[in-house]
Design a protein around this motif. Structure first.
Motif, PDB file in Angstrom:
ATOM      1  N   ASP A 134       0.824  -1.208   0.000  1.00 44.97           N
ATOM      2  CA  ASP A 134       0.000   0.000   0.000  1.00 44.97           C
ATOM      3  C   ASP A 134       0.859   1.260   0.000  1.00 44.97           C
ATOM      4  N   ALA A 135       1.968   1.216   0.719  1.00 42.64           N
ATOM      5  CA  ALA A 135       2.890   2.357   0.713  1.00 42.64           C
ATOM      6  C   ALA A 135       3.470   2.559  -0.678  1.00 42.64           C
ATOM      7  N   LEU A 136       3.791   1.454  -1.330  1.00 43.88           N
ATOM      8  CA  LEU A 136       4.367   1.527  -2.673  1.00 43.88           C
ATOM      9  C   LEU A 136       3.396   2.191  -3.646  1.00 43.88           C
ATOM     10  N   ALA A 137       2.123   1.928  -3.465  1.00 44.87           N
ATOM     11  CA  ALA A 137       1.108   2.491  -4.362  1.00 44.87           C
ATOM     12  C   ALA A 137       0.997   4.009  -4.223  1.00 44.87           C
ATOM     13  N   GLU A 138       1.517   4.564  -3.136  1.00 41.22           N
ATOM     14  CA  GLU A 138       1.447   6.006  -2.925  1.00 41.22           C
ATOM     15  C   GLU A 138       2.599   6.763  -3.590  1.00 41.22           C
ATOM     16  N   LEU A 139       3.606   6.049  -4.059  1.00 37.12           N
ATOM     17  CA  LEU A 139       4.755   6.698  -4.673  1.00 37.12           C
ATOM     18  C   LEU A 139       4.426   7.212  -6.070  1.00 37.12           C
ATOM     19  N   THR A 140       5.102   8.271  -6.458  1.00 36.81           N
ATOM     20  CA  THR A 140       4.974   8.827  -7.807  1.00 36.81           C
ATOM     21  C   THR A 140       6.110   8.313  -8.674  1.00 36.81           C
ATOM     22  N   GLU A 141       5.785   7.758  -9.831  1.00 37.44           N
ATOM     23  CA  GLU A 141       6.813   7.270 -10.748  1.00 37.44           C
ATOM     24  C   GLU A 141       7.187   8.372 -11.734  1.00 37.44           C
ATOM     25  N   SER A 181       9.588   4.437   2.892  1.00 42.56           N
ATOM     26  CA  SER A 181       9.198   5.373   3.944  1.00 42.56           C
ATOM     27  C   SER A 181       9.877   6.719   3.763  1.00 42.56           C
ATOM     28  N   THR A 182      11.166   6.709   3.432  1.00 45.85           N
ATOM     29  CA  THR A 182      11.908   7.953   3.247  1.00 45.85           C
ATOM     30  C   THR A 182      11.438   8.702   2.008  1.00 45.85           C
ATOM     31  N   LYS A 183      11.191   7.963   0.932  1.00 46.22           N
ATOM     32  CA  LYS A 183      10.712   8.620  -0.291  1.00 46.22           C
ATOM     33  C   LYS A 183       9.350   9.276  -0.067  1.00 46.22           C
ATOM     34  N   LEU A 184       8.473   8.614   0.668  1.00 50.12           N
ATOM     35  CA  LEU A 184       7.166   9.196   0.955  1.00 50.12           C
ATOM     36  C   LEU A 184       7.298  10.393   1.888  1.00 50.12           C
ATOM     37  N   ARG A 185       8.138  10.272   2.899  1.00 51.87           N
ATOM     38  CA  ARG A 185       8.320  11.357   3.876  1.00 51.87           C
ATOM     39  C   ARG A 185       8.744  12.656   3.191  1.00 51.87           C
ATOM     40  N   LYS A 236      11.243   4.008 -13.188  1.00 52.15           N
ATOM     41  CA  LYS A 236      10.571   2.789 -13.611  1.00 52.15           C
ATOM     42  C   LYS A 236      11.257   1.532 -13.091  1.00 52.15           C
ATOM     43  N   ASP A 237      12.587   1.428 -13.258  1.00 55.43           N
ATOM     44  CA  ASP A 237      13.305   0.238 -12.808  1.00 55.43           C
ATOM     45  C   ASP A 237      13.218   0.075 -11.297  1.00 55.43           C
ATOM     46  N   GLU A 238      13.323   1.182 -10.591  1.00 57.63           N
ATOM     47  CA  GLU A 238      13.222   1.179  -9.131  1.00 57.63           C
ATOM     48  C   GLU A 238      11.851   0.658  -8.699  1.00 57.63           C
ATOM     49  N   MET A 239      10.794   1.161  -9.344  1.00 57.99           N
ATOM     50  CA  MET A 239       9.434   0.729  -9.017  1.00 57.99           C
ATOM     51  C   MET A 239       9.246  -0.759  -9.286  1.00 57.99           C
ATOM     52  N   GLU A 240       9.760  -1.229 -10.416  1.00 57.59           N
ATOM     53  CA  GLU A 240       9.605  -2.645 -10.751  1.00 57.59           C
ATOM     54  C   GLU A 240      10.310  -3.528  -9.726  1.00 57.59           C
ATOM     55  N   ALA A 241      11.492  -3.106  -9.278  1.00 56.06           N
ATOM     56  CA  ALA A 241      12.212  -3.869  -8.261  1.00 56.06           C
ATOM     57  C   ALA A 241      11.438  -3.882  -6.942  1.00 56.06           C
ATOM     58  N   LEU A 242      10.916  -2.749  -6.548  1.00 53.72           N
ATOM     59  CA  LEU A 242      10.154  -2.665  -5.305  1.00 53.72           C
ATOM     60  C   LEU A 242       8.892  -3.517  -5.382  1.00 53.72           C
ATOM     61  N   LYS A 243       8.262  -3.586  -6.558  1.00 55.82           N
ATOM     62  CA  LYS A 243       7.066  -4.412  -6.723  1.00 55.82           C
ATOM     63  C   LYS A 243       7.372  -5.892  -6.528  1.00 55.82           C
ATOM     64  N   LEU A 244       8.569  -6.319  -6.939  1.00 56.63           N
ATOM     65  CA  LEU A 244       8.949  -7.717  -6.723  1.00 56.63           C
ATOM     66  C   LEU A 244       8.997  -8.042  -5.241  1.00 56.63           C
TER      67      LEU A 244
END
Length: 221
Positions: free
Chosen positions: A35-42, A184-188, A195-203
């Motif tokens: 859920d936290a990941l879904a709040e990030l902006t790509e 947490s830090t990126k959201l804060r 894109k690559d960062e998001m794909e890795a985090l999704k895994l």
């Protein structure tokens, strides 16, 4: 005292079962990793113009009267056995466990205080548009335990400015905490992910770290 309490609670929060806290939102300050990941902006990263000096550090820390800069205050807060602080906050003794590699360290001089989201990564993810004062706030942020961590110099060099698409701690017991604190830090700080960062985090979110709990906070203005 508050900083020490926050640092003590953060690792615990990251291993809480979702059944241990109210569902579905858990609580105002925590959320499950997916859920936290879904709040990030790509967004695409922009590395142009980065220089470390754009992020003034280390400053006088939380207590201007204690003679300790941010680095020393973080080391004191994260010590398993407290060091002694001498003149000009020169630290001696103490013991630490390096976050990234689990190594036990008894000499504060050989430790590094690392930005979990490196300064270069922050610059590329939105901090290039901040004021110099805002970047100093980020570089010295002790308001959330995830931002600054004590690690061995070797593990800091291994990580360098890489994001989770390129590097996470090797041990199973550490990488879920790491990606949780990265998000947490990126959201804060309102930082984007590429894109690559998001794909890795999704895994991680779809697999081993699905139940990881992320501490949510907003950096002061």
């Amino acid at each position: 005292m508050i900083k020490n309490l926050m640092r003590g609670l953060a690792p615990l929060a990251l291993i809480l079962s979702p059944l241990a806290v109210p569902s579905p939102a858990l609580s105002a300050g925590v959320v499950l990793f997916p859920d936290a990941l879904a709040e990030l902006t790509e967004a695409s990263e922009d590395p142009d113009g980065y220089k470390e000096s754009a992020f003034a550090h280390w400053n006088q820390g939380l207590d201007a009267a204690d003679g300790c800069d941010t680095r020393s205050e973080v080391l004191i807060a994260e010590a398993a056995d407290a060091p002694k602080a001498g003149k000009d906050c020169a630290l001696t003794g103490g013991r630490w466990t390096s976050y990234y590699d689990g190594q036990s360290v008894s000499d504060p001089a050989v430790l590094r205080v690392d930005h979990v989201v490196a300064l270069e990564e922050a610059w590329q993810s939105g901090a290039s548009g901040w004021t110099a004062a805002r970047r100093e706030q980020y570089a010295n942020d002790q308001g959330a335990a995830a931002t600054l961590v004590a690690v061995t110099a070797r593990s800091q060099r291994e990580k360098a400015g890489r994001d989770p698409a390129e590097w996470v701690p090797a041990e199973d017991s550490r990488y879920c905490r790491y990606v949780g604190e990265w998000v947490s830090t990126k959201l804060r700080w309102g930082l984007s992910v590429d894109k690559d960062e998001m794909e890795a985090l999704k895994l991680f979110a779809d697999g081993p770290c699905e139940q990881t709990v992320v501490m949510r906070s907003t950096a002061p203005r």
